[in-house]
Design a protein around this motif. Sequence first.
Motif: not given
Length: 235
Positions: A19-46
């Motif tokens: 799912i993370a890969d699908l979201i990343t590819r979808t959002l970055e497809r247009g070139g106007d967004m860059e995804v920063d991925l976090a796979m846990s809540g702790e990493v997201a907060l950091e």
Amino acid sequence: MADPRPAARVLVVEDEPDIADLITRTLERGGDMEVDLAMSGEVALEKASAQTPAVIVLDLNLPVLDGLEVCRILRTRESSASVPIIMLTARTSEGERIRGLDLGADDYITKPFSPRELAARVRAALRRTRTQNAEEEPNVVYKGRRLTADFDAIAVSVDGVPIRLTRREFELLRCLIQNRNRVLSRDRLLERVWGYERSIETRAVDVHVARLRGKLGAASRQIETLVGLGYRFVD
């Protein structure tokens, strides 16, 4: 002509790799967004603390620190208090949606979801933030008999007592006050406050109005409900 603005940084918090890969590819497809991925809540907060994202897509079913707690913590931090948060989850009950909205989420999408719709909602959040920043009027203050709202300082008080509002509650109050004595439909509020071009979840408006009224206490009477029409702030 290419958009001169840099790609917007979207923090995606999702622990399922596919799912993370699908979201990343979808959002970055247009070139106007860059995804920063976090796979846990702790990493997201950091990551959110190290660099404030433009939008956060947050899964609720995370290990250890779940998405609701991550949302709550993000809203207590000054740097992320106003960042749009779109919750993504398999939980479909109305109670879960309301709880997420109450904690400060701006939008809620249930799995399975349409990648194109998710991208459209993220772009809507970006457009709304950019428009709001461009049109923001400095030092605009509303002073009523009981309610005072300083839109520049993002401060609200009732009878001199400061009231803590979420970003969405504050924006809803701002919209109502700026259009005081005028009836605003739920669809109109979704468009103006949430940034949607079409009605998605009018229930979100009712939830936020109820929460806002609860916090305004004695001043809540200024927000009127017109059955079948919408809401009006009476000055």
